[in-house]
Design an enzyme around this catalytic site. Structure first.
Site, PDB file in Angstrom:
ATOM      1  N   HIS A  70       1.031  -1.287  -0.492  1.00 14.50           N
ATOM      2  CA  HIS A  70       0.199   0.326   0.079  1.00 14.50           C
ATOM      3  C   HIS A  70       0.768   1.691   0.064  1.00 14.50           C
ATOM      4  O   HIS A  70       0.363   3.141  -0.260  1.00 14.50           O
ATOM      5  CB  HIS A  70      -0.910   0.397   1.404  1.00 14.50           C
ATOM      6  CG  HIS A  70      -1.877  -0.846   0.973  1.00 14.50           C
ATOM      7  ND1 HIS A  70      -2.709  -1.406   0.658  1.00 14.50           N
ATOM      8  CD2 HIS A  70      -2.528  -1.994   2.587  1.00 14.50           C
ATOM      9  CE1 HIS A  70      -3.269  -2.908   0.954  1.00 14.50           C
ATOM     10  NE2 HIS A  70      -3.168  -2.001   2.623  1.00 14.50           N
ATOM     11  N   CYS A  92       3.895  -1.225  -4.090  1.00 19.23           N
ATOM     12  CA  CYS A  92       3.962  -1.677  -5.215  1.00 19.23           C
ATOM     13  C   CYS A  92       4.219  -1.057  -6.187  1.00 19.23           C
ATOM     14  O   CYS A  92       4.370   0.341  -6.088  1.00 19.23           O
ATOM     15  CB  CYS A  92       2.780  -1.696  -5.369  1.00 19.23           C
ATOM     16  SG  CYS A  92       1.639  -2.677  -7.422  1.00 19.23           S
ATOM     17  N   HIS A 119      -8.471   4.029   4.584  1.00 17.29           N
ATOM     18  CA  HIS A 119      -7.244   3.115   3.674  1.00 17.29           C
ATOM     19  C   HIS A 119      -5.635   3.726   3.675  1.00 17.29           C
ATOM     20  O   HIS A 119      -5.637   4.989   3.049  1.00 17.29           O
ATOM     21  CB  HIS A 119      -7.654   2.982   2.012  1.00 17.29           C
ATOM     22  CG  HIS A 119      -6.734   1.585   1.562  1.00 17.29           C
ATOM     23  ND1 HIS A 119      -5.850   1.139   1.406  1.00 17.29           N
ATOM     24  CD2 HIS A 119      -6.668   0.066   1.507  1.00 17.29           C
ATOM     25  CE1 HIS A 119      -5.771   0.289   1.321  1.00 17.29           C
ATOM     26  NE2 HIS A 119      -6.222  -0.601   1.271  1.00 17.29           N
ATOM     27  N   GLU A 121      -3.629   3.046   1.270  1.00 14.53           N
ATOM     28  CA  GLU A 121      -2.895   3.260   0.427  1.00 14.53           C
ATOM     29  C   GLU A 121      -3.409   4.907  -0.435  1.00 14.53           C
ATOM     30  O   GLU A 121      -2.205   5.612  -0.298  1.00 14.53           O
ATOM     31  CB  GLU A 121      -3.244   2.618  -0.838  1.00 14.53           C
ATOM     32  CG  GLU A 121      -2.915   2.741  -1.859  1.00 14.53           C
ATOM     33  CD  GLU A 121      -3.754   2.590  -3.347  1.00 14.53           C
ATOM     34  OE1 GLU A 121      -3.869   1.221  -3.301  1.00 14.53           O
ATOM     35  OE2 GLU A 121      -4.318   3.055  -4.148  1.00 14.53           O
ATOM     36  N   THR A 157      -5.730   2.713  -6.299  1.00 21.37           N
ATOM     37  CA  THR A 157      -5.728   1.494  -7.390  1.00 21.37           C
ATOM     38  C   THR A 157      -6.914   0.596  -7.383  1.00 21.37           C
ATOM     39  O   THR A 157      -7.352   0.118  -8.298  1.00 21.37           O
ATOM     40  CB  THR A 157      -4.028   0.778  -7.066  1.00 21.37           C
ATOM     41  OG1 THR A 157      -4.227  -0.031  -5.788  1.00 21.37           O
ATOM     42  CG2 THR A 157      -3.120   1.497  -7.123  1.00 21.37           C
ATOM     43  N   ASN A 215     -10.667  -4.693  -1.773  1.00 19.79           N
ATOM     44  CA  ASN A 215     -10.568  -5.160  -2.787  1.00 19.79           C
ATOM     45  C   ASN A 215     -11.189  -6.170  -3.077  1.00 19.79           C
ATOM     46  O   ASN A 215     -12.148  -6.418  -4.230  1.00 19.79           O
ATOM     47  CB  ASN A 215      -8.755  -5.433  -4.423  1.00 19.79           C
ATOM     48  CG  ASN A 215      -8.228  -6.166  -3.302  1.00 19.79           C
ATOM     49  OD1 ASN A 215      -8.999  -7.769  -3.852  1.00 19.79           O
ATOM     50  ND2 ASN A 215      -7.329  -6.999  -2.797  1.00 19.79           N
TER      51      ASN A 215
HETATM   52  S1  SF4 Z   1      -3.892  -4.416  -6.666  1.00 24.03           S
HETATM   53 FE1  SF4 Z   1      -2.084  -3.399  -8.219  1.00 24.03          FE
HETATM   54  S2  SF4 Z   1      -1.460  -2.023  -7.022  1.00 24.03           S
HETATM   55 FE2  SF4 Z   1      -2.210  -2.969  -5.816  1.00 24.03          FE
HETATM   56  S3  SF4 Z   1      -0.443  -4.580  -4.787  1.00 24.03           S
HETATM   57 FE3  SF4 Z   1      -1.667  -6.173  -6.418  1.00 24.03          FE
HETATM   58  S4  SF4 Z   1      -0.403  -5.006  -8.254  1.00 24.03           S
HETATM   59 FE4  SF4 Z   1      -0.085  -3.707  -6.632  1.00 24.03          FE
END
Ligand code: SF4
Length: 479
Positions: A70, A92, A119, A121, A157, A215
Protein backbone atom coordinates in the site's frame (compact mmCIF):
# COMPACT_ATOMS: atom_id res chain seq x y z
CA UNK A 1 -18.38 -24.91 -10.88
CA UNK A 2 -16.43 -22.13 -12.56
CA UNK A 3 -13.42 -20.14 -11.40
CA UNK A 4 -12.91 -16.50 -12.44
CA UNK A 5 -10.27 -16.14 -15.15
CA UNK A 6 -8.27 -13.76 -12.93
CA UNK A 7 -8.37 -14.29 -9.17
CA UNK A 8 -6.12 -14.33 -6.13
CA UNK A 9 -2.69 -12.82 -5.39
CA UNK A 10 -1.73 -9.88 -7.56
CA UNK A 11 1.84 -9.05 -8.55
CA UNK A 12 2.26 -6.35 -5.85
CA UNK A 13 1.09 -8.48 -2.93
CA UNK A 14 3.10 -11.50 -4.04
CA UNK A 15 6.20 -9.32 -4.37
CA UNK A 16 5.72 -7.85 -0.86
CA UNK A 17 5.41 -11.28 0.73
CA UNK A 18 8.46 -12.59 -1.14
CA UNK A 19 10.50 -9.55 -0.02
CA UNK A 20 9.44 -9.98 3.63
CA UNK A 21 10.26 -13.70 3.60
CA UNK A 22 13.71 -12.98 2.20
CA UNK A 23 14.33 -10.19 4.74
CA UNK A 24 13.45 -12.24 7.82
CA UNK A 25 16.37 -14.56 7.04
CA UNK A 26 18.70 -11.62 7.87
CA UNK A 27 17.16 -10.69 11.21
CA UNK A 28 14.17 -9.42 13.16
CA UNK A 29 11.57 -8.07 10.75
CA UNK A 30 8.36 -6.15 11.27
CA UNK A 31 5.84 -4.76 8.81
CA UNK A 32 4.13 -1.41 9.20
CA UNK A 33 0.56 -2.64 9.53
CA UNK A 34 -0.47 -6.10 8.38
CA UNK A 35 1.47 -6.94 5.25
CA UNK A 36 -1.71 -8.10 3.64
CA UNK A 37 -5.42 -7.90 4.51
CA UNK A 38 -5.83 -11.59 5.06
CA UNK A 39 -5.77 -13.00 8.59
CA UNK A 40 -4.66 -16.49 7.52
CA UNK A 41 -1.62 -15.11 5.67
CA UNK A 42 -0.85 -12.73 8.57
CA UNK A 43 -0.85 -15.75 10.92
CA UNK A 44 1.43 -17.64 8.52
CA UNK A 45 3.85 -14.69 8.35
CA UNK A 46 3.83 -14.37 12.16
CA UNK A 47 4.82 -18.03 12.37
CA UNK A 48 7.84 -17.14 10.20
CA UNK A 49 8.77 -14.25 12.51
CA UNK A 50 7.30 -11.33 10.52
CA UNK A 51 5.22 -9.37 13.02
CA UNK A 52 2.98 -6.42 12.15
CA UNK A 53 3.60 -3.16 14.04
CA UNK A 54 1.04 -0.35 14.32
CA UNK A 55 3.51 2.51 14.24
CA UNK A 56 7.21 3.38 14.09
CA UNK A 57 7.20 3.65 17.91
CA UNK A 58 6.96 -0.14 18.03
CA UNK A 59 10.15 -0.57 15.98
CA UNK A 60 13.48 -0.72 17.76
CA UNK A 61 16.30 1.28 16.18
CA UNK A 62 18.28 -0.90 13.79
CA UNK A 63 15.40 -3.36 13.18
CA UNK A 64 14.19 -4.24 9.67
CA UNK A 65 10.85 -2.77 8.60
CA UNK A 66 8.88 -3.88 5.56
CA UNK A 67 6.74 -1.23 3.91
CA UNK A 68 3.75 -3.08 2.54
CA UNK A 69 2.41 -2.84 -1.00
CA UNK A 70 0.00 0.00 0.00
CA UNK A 71 2.96 2.35 0.51
CA UNK A 72 3.39 5.07 3.16
CA UNK A 73 3.63 8.88 3.31
CA UNK A 74 7.12 10.46 2.98
CA UNK A 75 7.54 11.17 6.72
CA UNK A 76 7.90 7.43 7.37
CA UNK A 77 11.00 7.34 5.13
CA UNK A 78 12.44 10.43 6.87
CA UNK A 79 11.80 9.10 10.39
CA UNK A 80 13.19 5.64 9.54
CA UNK A 81 16.37 7.16 8.16
CA UNK A 82 16.83 9.23 11.33
CA UNK A 83 16.42 6.15 13.52
CA UNK A 84 18.58 3.82 11.46
CA UNK A 85 15.65 1.52 10.74
CA UNK A 86 16.45 -0.66 7.74
CA UNK A 87 13.60 -0.28 5.27
CA UNK A 88 12.54 -3.03 2.91
CA UNK A 89 10.36 -1.03 0.57
CA UNK A 90 7.72 -3.37 -0.85
CA UNK A 91 5.46 -0.52 -2.02
CA UNK A 92 3.85 -1.82 -5.19
CA UNK A 93 5.43 -0.10 -8.22
CA UNK A 94 1.93 0.89 -9.39
CA UNK A 95 1.28 2.63 -6.05
CA UNK A 96 4.71 4.28 -6.25
CA UNK A 97 3.74 5.68 -9.64
CA UNK A 98 0.55 7.18 -8.14
CA UNK A 99 2.54 8.65 -5.23
CA UNK A 100 4.97 10.25 -7.71
CA UNK A 101 2.08 11.72 -9.71
CA UNK A 102 0.47 13.07 -6.52
CA UNK A 103 3.70 14.80 -5.50
CA UNK A 104 4.30 16.30 -8.97
CA UNK A 105 0.70 17.37 -9.67
CA UNK A 106 0.17 18.95 -6.25
CA UNK A 107 2.54 21.78 -7.21
CA UNK A 108 -0.02 23.38 -9.55
CA UNK A 109 -3.30 21.60 -8.86
CA UNK A 110 -5.67 20.58 -6.12
CA UNK A 111 -5.25 16.78 -5.96
CA UNK A 112 -8.31 14.56 -5.56
CA UNK A 113 -7.81 10.87 -4.85
CA UNK A 114 -10.91 8.82 -5.58
CA UNK A 115 -10.77 6.32 -2.76
CA UNK A 116 -11.36 5.57 0.89
CA UNK A 117 -9.70 8.27 3.03
CA UNK A 118 -9.05 5.74 5.81
CA UNK A 119 -7.33 3.21 3.57
CA UNK A 120 -3.54 3.14 4.12
CA UNK A 121 -2.80 3.40 0.39
CA UNK A 122 -4.91 6.58 0.12
CA UNK A 123 -3.38 8.03 3.30
CA UNK A 124 0.05 7.41 1.77
CA UNK A 125 -0.83 9.07 -1.55
CA UNK A 126 -2.34 12.09 0.23
CA UNK A 127 0.87 12.32 2.23
CA UNK A 128 2.85 12.66 -1.01
CA UNK A 129 0.37 15.23 -2.36
CA UNK A 130 0.56 17.37 0.79
CA UNK A 131 -1.91 20.00 2.05
CA UNK A 132 -3.86 20.79 -1.15
CA UNK A 133 -5.39 17.34 -1.52
CA UNK A 134 -8.44 15.35 -0.51
CA UNK A 135 -9.90 11.86 -0.85
CA UNK A 136 -13.46 11.41 -2.01
CA UNK A 137 -15.23 8.12 -2.32
CA UNK A 138 -18.72 8.88 -3.59
CA UNK A 139 -20.50 10.94 -6.20
CA UNK A 140 -22.27 12.86 -3.43
CA UNK A 141 -18.92 13.91 -1.94
CA UNK A 142 -17.81 15.08 -5.39
CA UNK A 143 -21.01 17.12 -5.77
CA UNK A 144 -20.21 18.98 -2.54
CA UNK A 145 -16.83 20.23 -3.82
CA UNK A 146 -16.55 23.98 -4.46
CA UNK A 147 -15.21 25.47 -7.71
CA UNK A 148 -11.42 25.02 -7.91
CA UNK A 149 -9.20 26.59 -10.58
CA UNK A 150 -7.35 23.37 -11.38
CA UNK A 151 -7.96 19.79 -10.24
CA UNK A 152 -5.82 16.69 -10.79
CA UNK A 153 -7.67 13.46 -10.12
CA UNK A 154 -6.11 10.09 -9.30
CA UNK A 155 -7.62 6.81 -8.16
CA UNK A 156 -6.98 4.38 -5.33
CA UNK A 157 -5.54 1.41 -7.22
CA UNK A 158 -8.44 -0.83 -6.18
CA UNK A 159 -11.16 1.68 -7.12
CA UNK A 160 -14.12 0.51 -9.20
CA UNK A 161 -13.90 1.87 -12.74
CA UNK A 162 -17.58 2.91 -12.81
CA UNK A 163 -17.26 4.96 -9.60
CA UNK A 164 -14.08 6.64 -10.85
CA UNK A 165 -15.65 7.55 -14.21
CA UNK A 166 -18.80 9.02 -12.66
CA UNK A 167 -16.76 11.11 -10.20
CA UNK A 168 -14.53 12.36 -13.04
CA UNK A 169 -17.67 13.45 -14.93
CA UNK A 170 -18.88 15.34 -11.84
CA UNK A 171 -15.48 17.01 -11.30
CA UNK A 172 -15.69 18.55 -14.78
CA UNK A 173 -18.45 20.77 -13.35
CA UNK A 174 -16.16 22.01 -10.56
CA UNK A 175 -13.17 23.27 -12.53
CA UNK A 176 -12.05 24.60 -15.90
CA UNK A 177 -8.87 22.57 -15.81
CA UNK A 178 -9.19 18.88 -14.98
CA UNK A 179 -6.19 16.56 -15.27
CA UNK A 180 -7.21 12.91 -15.11
CA UNK A 181 -4.84 10.04 -14.34
CA UNK A 182 -6.65 6.75 -14.14
CA UNK A 183 -4.37 4.96 -11.69
CA UNK A 184 -6.68 1.99 -11.14
CA UNK A 185 -4.45 -1.04 -11.21
CA UNK A 186 -4.90 -3.46 -14.09
CA UNK A 187 -4.84 -6.39 -11.66
CA UNK A 188 -7.85 -4.90 -9.88
CA UNK A 189 -9.69 -4.08 -13.10
CA UNK A 190 -9.02 -7.54 -14.51
CA UNK A 191 -10.21 -9.24 -11.32
CA UNK A 192 -13.33 -7.09 -11.14
CA UNK A 193 -14.15 -7.62 -14.84
CA UNK A 194 -13.57 -11.38 -14.54
CA UNK A 195 -15.72 -11.55 -11.39
CA UNK A 196 -18.51 -9.54 -13.02
CA UNK A 197 -18.46 -11.70 -16.16
CA UNK A 198 -18.56 -14.86 -14.09
CA UNK A 199 -21.35 -13.57 -11.81
CA UNK A 200 -23.46 -13.07 -14.94
CA UNK A 201 -23.03 -16.75 -15.85
CA UNK A 202 -23.67 -18.43 -12.50
CA UNK A 203 -26.44 -18.73 -9.91
CA UNK A 204 -24.29 -18.18 -6.82
CA UNK A 205 -20.91 -16.51 -6.41
CA UNK A 206 -18.36 -17.27 -3.72
CA UNK A 207 -15.74 -14.59 -3.08
CA UNK A 208 -12.80 -15.85 -1.03
CA UNK A 209 -10.71 -13.33 0.86
CA UNK A 210 -10.24 -11.24 3.97
CA UNK A 211 -13.23 -9.23 5.19
CA UNK A 212 -10.85 -6.38 5.91
CA UNK A 213 -9.53 -6.44 2.33
CA UNK A 214 -10.93 -3.54 0.33
CA UNK A 215 -10.48 -5.24 -3.05
CA UNK A 216 -12.15 -8.46 -1.81
CA UNK A 217 -15.15 -6.52 -0.47
CA UNK A 218 -15.41 -4.65 -3.77
CA UNK A 219 -15.47 -7.95 -5.68
CA UNK A 220 -18.27 -9.16 -3.40
CA UNK A 221 -20.16 -5.88 -3.84
CA UNK A 222 -19.91 -6.07 -7.65
CA UNK A 223 -21.06 -9.70 -7.75
CA UNK A 224 -23.86 -9.11 -5.25
CA UNK A 225 -25.49 -6.66 -7.68
CA UNK A 226 -25.80 -9.52 -10.18
CA UNK A 227 -26.35 -12.74 -8.25
CA UNK A 228 -26.47 -14.00 -4.64
CA UNK A 229 -22.91 -13.73 -3.37
CA UNK A 230 -21.10 -14.99 -0.28
CA UNK A 231 -17.82 -13.60 1.03
CA UNK A 232 -15.85 -16.16 3.00
CA UNK A 233 -12.42 -16.10 4.61
CA UNK A 234 -11.93 -19.86 4.77
CA UNK A 235 -13.49 -23.02 3.34
CA UNK A 236 -14.92 -23.83 6.78
CA UNK A 237 -17.47 -21.02 6.40
CA UNK A 238 -19.17 -22.53 3.34
CA UNK A 239 -22.75 -23.71 3.93
CA UNK A 240 -24.47 -26.29 1.74
CA UNK A 241 -27.75 -24.41 1.84
CA UNK A 242 -26.30 -21.57 -0.26
CA UNK A 243 -26.16 -23.90 -3.26
CA UNK A 244 -29.55 -25.52 -2.78
CA UNK A 245 -31.13 -24.00 -5.89
CA UNK A 246 -27.96 -23.42 -7.88
CA UNK A 247 -27.07 -25.06 -11.18
CA UNK A 248 -23.79 -23.32 -11.53
CA UNK A 249 -21.50 -21.76 -8.92
CA UNK A 250 -18.72 -19.24 -9.47
CA UNK A 251 -15.57 -18.71 -7.44
CA UNK A 252 -13.34 -15.68 -7.33
CA UNK A 253 -10.83 -14.36 -4.82
CA UNK A 254 -9.36 -11.03 -3.75
CA UNK A 255 -5.85 -9.90 -4.65
CA UNK A 256 -4.74 -10.73 -1.10
CA UNK A 257 -6.03 -14.31 -1.10
CA UNK A 258 -3.30 -16.95 -1.38
CA UNK A 259 -3.60 -19.93 -3.71
CA UNK A 260 -3.85 -22.41 -0.84
CA UNK A 261 -7.06 -20.80 0.44
CA UNK A 262 -8.53 -20.73 -3.09
CA UNK A 263 -7.67 -24.42 -3.48
CA UNK A 264 -9.25 -25.30 -0.12
CA UNK A 265 -12.43 -23.44 -1.04
CA UNK A 266 -12.52 -25.02 -4.50
CA UNK A 267 -12.13 -28.51 -3.03
CA UNK A 268 -14.82 -27.95 -0.40
CA UNK A 269 -17.23 -26.58 -3.02
CA UNK A 270 -16.52 -29.55 -5.32
CA UNK A 271 -17.31 -31.95 -2.48
CA UNK A 272 -20.57 -30.17 -1.71
CA UNK A 273 -21.56 -30.16 -5.37
CA UNK A 274 -20.78 -33.85 -5.81
CA UNK A 275 -23.04 -34.70 -2.88
CA UNK A 276 -25.70 -32.23 -3.94
CA UNK A 277 -26.20 -33.63 -7.45
CA UNK A 278 -29.18 -35.78 -6.48
CA UNK A 279 -30.82 -32.83 -4.71
CA UNK A 280 -30.46 -30.63 -7.77
CA UNK A 281 -32.00 -33.32 -10.02
CA UNK A 282 -34.94 -33.72 -7.64
CA UNK A 283 -35.54 -30.02 -7.50
CA UNK A 284 -35.22 -29.16 -11.18
CA UNK A 285 -38.68 -27.60 -11.25
CA UNK A 286 -37.79 -25.20 -8.46
CA UNK A 287 -34.54 -24.23 -10.21
CA UNK A 288 -36.54 -23.59 -13.37
CA UNK A 289 -39.01 -21.46 -11.44
CA UNK A 290 -36.13 -19.32 -10.22
CA UNK A 291 -34.97 -18.84 -13.82
CA UNK A 292 -38.44 -17.89 -15.00
CA UNK A 293 -39.09 -15.31 -12.34
CA UNK A 294 -35.53 -14.07 -12.71
CA UNK A 295 -35.38 -13.01 -9.11
CA UNK A 296 -32.13 -11.15 -9.45
CA UNK A 297 -33.59 -8.79 -12.09
CA UNK A 298 -35.28 -7.04 -9.21
CA UNK A 299 -31.95 -5.96 -7.76
CA UNK A 300 -31.66 -2.21 -7.98
CA UNK A 301 -28.40 -0.34 -8.28
CA UNK A 302 -29.01 1.94 -5.34
CA UNK A 303 -29.57 -0.92 -2.89
CA UNK A 304 -26.78 -1.56 -0.40
CA UNK A 305 -24.49 -4.49 -1.19
CA UNK A 306 -25.86 -7.56 0.55
CA UNK A 307 -23.78 -10.65 0.24
CA UNK A 308 -23.07 -13.59 2.48
CA UNK A 309 -20.35 -12.61 4.91
CA UNK A 310 -21.14 -8.87 4.66
CA UNK A 311 -21.54 -7.08 7.98
CA UNK A 312 -24.68 -4.94 7.98
CA UNK A 313 -26.11 -2.49 10.49
CA UNK A 314 -29.82 -2.49 11.19
CA UNK A 315 -32.48 -1.27 13.59
CA UNK A 316 -34.53 -3.78 15.56
CA UNK A 317 -38.16 -3.41 14.39
CA UNK A 318 -39.82 -6.57 15.72
CA UNK A 319 -39.02 -9.32 18.22
CA UNK A 320 -40.77 -12.70 18.28
CA UNK A 321 -40.04 -15.89 20.22
CA UNK A 322 -38.18 -17.25 17.20
CA UNK A 323 -36.53 -14.26 15.55
CA UNK A 324 -35.45 -10.66 15.76
CA UNK A 325 -36.36 -8.52 12.72
CA UNK A 326 -34.00 -5.79 11.57
CA UNK A 327 -34.53 -2.94 9.14
CA UNK A 328 -31.29 -3.09 7.16
CA UNK A 329 -32.29 -0.57 4.50
CA UNK A 330 -32.60 -3.28 1.89
CA UNK A 331 -35.55 -4.46 -0.17
CA UNK A 332 -36.48 -6.94 2.56
CA UNK A 333 -36.00 -7.01 6.32
CA UNK A 334 -33.26 -9.06 7.91
CA UNK A 335 -34.00 -11.73 10.50
CA UNK A 336 -31.74 -13.04 13.23
CA UNK A 337 -32.85 -16.48 14.41
CA UNK A 338 -32.79 -16.69 18.23
CA UNK A 339 -29.90 -19.14 18.24
CA UNK A 340 -27.84 -16.68 16.20
CA UNK A 341 -28.42 -13.88 18.69
CA UNK A 342 -26.15 -15.03 21.51
CA UNK A 343 -23.14 -12.89 21.98
CA UNK A 344 -20.18 -13.41 24.22
CA UNK A 345 -19.37 -12.28 27.69
CA UNK A 346 -15.87 -11.25 26.65
CA UNK A 347 -17.43 -8.50 24.56
CA UNK A 348 -20.17 -7.58 27.01
CA UNK A 349 -22.71 -8.08 24.26
CA UNK A 350 -25.00 -10.42 26.08
CA UNK A 351 -27.66 -7.88 27.07
CA UNK A 352 -31.07 -8.55 25.54
CA UNK A 353 -31.97 -6.57 22.42
CA UNK A 354 -34.83 -4.05 22.40
CA UNK A 355 -36.94 -2.51 19.65
CA UNK A 356 -35.09 0.51 18.27
CA UNK A 357 -31.61 -0.87 19.08
CA UNK A 358 -29.06 -0.52 16.30
CA UNK A 359 -27.00 -3.68 15.96
CA UNK A 360 -24.51 -5.20 13.55
CA UNK A 361 -24.96 -8.67 12.12
CA UNK A 362 -23.39 -10.85 9.45
CA UNK A 363 -25.37 -11.97 6.37
CA UNK A 364 -25.49 -15.77 6.39
CA UNK A 365 -28.11 -16.14 3.63
CA UNK A 366 -28.92 -13.45 1.11
CA UNK A 367 -32.56 -14.50 0.87
CA UNK A 368 -34.50 -17.33 2.47
CA UNK A 369 -37.72 -18.85 1.08
CA UNK A 370 -39.79 -16.08 2.65
CA UNK A 371 -37.60 -13.43 1.06
CA UNK A 372 -35.85 -12.34 4.29
CA UNK A 373 -32.11 -11.83 4.58
CA UNK A 374 -30.86 -14.21 7.26
CA UNK A 375 -28.39 -12.67 9.70
CA UNK A 376 -26.23 -13.72 12.61
CA UNK A 377 -25.28 -11.42 15.46
CA UNK A 378 -23.36 -14.28 17.03
CA UNK A 379 -20.95 -14.47 14.06
CA UNK A 380 -20.09 -10.77 14.35
CA UNK A 381 -19.51 -11.24 18.07
CA UNK A 382 -17.37 -14.30 17.37
CA UNK A 383 -15.31 -12.39 14.83
CA UNK A 384 -14.83 -9.49 17.24
CA UNK A 385 -14.08 -11.97 20.01
CA UNK A 386 -11.35 -13.60 17.88
CA UNK A 387 -9.72 -10.19 17.43
CA UNK A 388 -10.08 -9.44 21.16
CA UNK A 389 -8.66 -12.85 22.13
CA UNK A 390 -5.64 -12.28 19.89
CA UNK A 391 -5.08 -8.96 21.71
CA UNK A 392 -5.47 -10.65 25.10
CA UNK A 393 -2.99 -13.37 24.16
CA UNK A 394 -0.53 -10.63 23.29
CA UNK A 395 -1.15 -8.26 26.21
CA UNK A 396 -1.63 -10.94 28.92
CA UNK A 397 -4.33 -8.68 30.37
CA UNK A 398 -6.54 -10.20 33.08
CA UNK A 399 -10.17 -11.02 32.24
CA UNK A 400 -13.05 -12.62 34.12
CA UNK A 401 -15.24 -15.46 32.89
CA UNK A 402 -17.86 -17.76 34.33
CA UNK A 403 -17.17 -21.51 34.32
CA UNK A 404 -19.73 -23.12 32.00
CA UNK A 405 -18.58 -26.71 32.09
CA UNK A 406 -16.38 -29.25 33.85
CA UNK A 407 -14.42 -32.03 32.17
CA UNK A 408 -12.10 -34.67 33.56
CA UNK A 409 -9.02 -32.55 32.96
CA UNK A 410 -10.25 -29.03 33.66
CA UNK A 411 -12.87 -26.31 33.31
CA UNK A 412 -14.62 -24.75 30.33
CA UNK A 413 -15.52 -21.11 29.71
CA UNK A 414 -17.24 -19.35 26.77
CA UNK A 415 -15.35 -16.38 25.37
CA UNK A 416 -16.67 -16.24 21.83
CA UNK A 417 -15.07 -19.65 21.45
CA UNK A 418 -14.74 -22.40 24.02
CA UNK A 419 -11.81 -21.88 26.35
CA UNK A 420 -10.17 -24.57 28.47
CA UNK A 421 -8.54 -24.13 31.89
CA UNK A 422 -6.45 -27.22 32.68
CA UNK A 423 -6.89 -28.46 36.28
CA UNK A 424 -3.24 -27.62 36.90
CA UNK A 425 -3.90 -23.96 35.96
CA UNK A 426 -6.77 -23.20 38.36
CA UNK A 427 -5.09 -22.66 41.74
CA UNK A 428 -1.55 -22.54 43.06
CA UNK A 429 -2.21 -25.90 44.72
CA UNK A 430 -3.68 -29.20 43.49
CA UNK A 431 -7.49 -29.14 43.13
CA UNK A 432 -9.40 -32.33 43.71
CA UNK A 433 -13.04 -31.36 43.19
CA UNK A 434 -13.50 -29.44 39.95
CA UNK A 435 -17.31 -29.41 40.17
CA UNK A 436 -17.31 -26.72 42.85
CA UNK A 437 -16.15 -24.22 40.19
CA UNK A 438 -19.20 -24.65 37.96
CA UNK A 439 -20.95 -21.26 37.68
CA UNK A 440 -18.09 -19.50 39.50
CA UNK A 441 -16.36 -16.48 37.96
CA UNK A 442 -12.60 -16.88 37.64
CA UNK A 443 -9.84 -14.35 37.02
CA UNK A 444 -8.08 -15.53 33.90
CA UNK A 445 -5.22 -14.90 31.53
CA UNK A 446 -4.92 -16.28 27.98
CA UNK A 447 -1.81 -18.47 27.88
CA UNK A 448 -2.32 -20.07 24.46
CA UNK A 449 -4.51 -19.02 21.56
CA UNK A 450 -4.60 -20.62 18.13
CA UNK A 451 -7.78 -19.67 16.24
CA UNK A 452 -6.91 -22.03 13.36
CA UNK A 453 -6.83 -25.03 15.72
CA UNK A 454 -9.71 -23.59 17.79
CA UNK A 455 -7.43 -23.73 20.79
CA UNK A 456 -7.83 -21.34 23.71
CA UNK A 457 -6.05 -22.18 26.96
CA UNK A 458 -6.42 -20.00 30.03
CA UNK A 459 -4.90 -19.86 33.45
CA UNK A 460 -5.94 -18.42 36.80
CA UNK A 461 -2.83 -19.84 38.42
CA UNK A 462 -0.57 -17.57 36.34
CA UNK A 463 -2.23 -14.50 37.90
CA UNK A 464 -2.17 -15.94 41.43
CA UNK A 465 1.49 -16.94 41.14
CA UNK A 466 2.40 -13.48 39.92
CA UNK A 467 0.61 -11.91 42.90
CA UNK A 468 2.34 -14.27 45.31
CA UNK A 469 5.68 -13.40 43.78
CA UNK A 470 4.96 -9.67 44.18
CA UNK A 471 3.99 -10.16 47.83
CA UNK A 472 7.17 -12.14 48.43
CA UNK A 473 9.28 -9.37 46.88
CA UNK A 474 7.53 -6.73 49.03
CA UNK A 475 8.15 -8.78 52.16
CA UNK A 476 11.82 -9.11 51.31
CA UNK A 477 12.05 -5.36 50.71
CA UNK A 478 10.47 -4.62 54.10
CA UNK A 479 12.71 -6.98 56.02
S1 SF4 B 1 -3.68 -4.50 -6.65
FE1 SF4 B 1 -2.31 -3.64 -8.19
S2 SF4 B 1 -1.51 -1.82 -7.20
FE2 SF4 B 1 -2.36 -3.07 -5.58
S3 SF4 B 1 -0.64 -4.28 -4.91
FE3 SF4 B 1 -1.70 -5.48 -6.44
S4 SF4 B 1 -0.59 -5.05 -8.34
FE4 SF4 B 1 -0.07 -3.45 -6.89
Amino acid sequence: MLKAKKAGFCFGVKRAIDMAEKAVVNGKTKSLGSLIHNQQVVDYLKSKGIEPADSLEEITDGEQLVIRSHGVPPEIYRESQKRNIKLIDATCPYVQKTQGLAAALSKDNYVIVVGDKDHPEVKGILGWAGQGSKAINTLDEAKELPYLPSIAVLAQTTQHQGTFSSIVEELKKHTDNLIVHNTICKATEERQAAAQALAEEVDVMIVAGGRSSSNTRKLAAICSQITPTYLIETAAEIQKIWFKDANCIGLTAGASTPDWIIEEVYTKMSEILENANEVVVEETSEVKKMDETNIMDSFEDELPSIYGGAIVKGTVVKITDEEVFLDIGWKSEGIIPREELDATSVLNLDEPVKIGDEISAMVTRVENKEGYTVLSRKKVAEQEARERLAELAESKEEIQAKVTGVTKGGLLVELGMRGFIPASQIETRYVEDLNKYLGETLRLRVIEYDPGQKKLILSQKAILMEELEKKREQLLENL
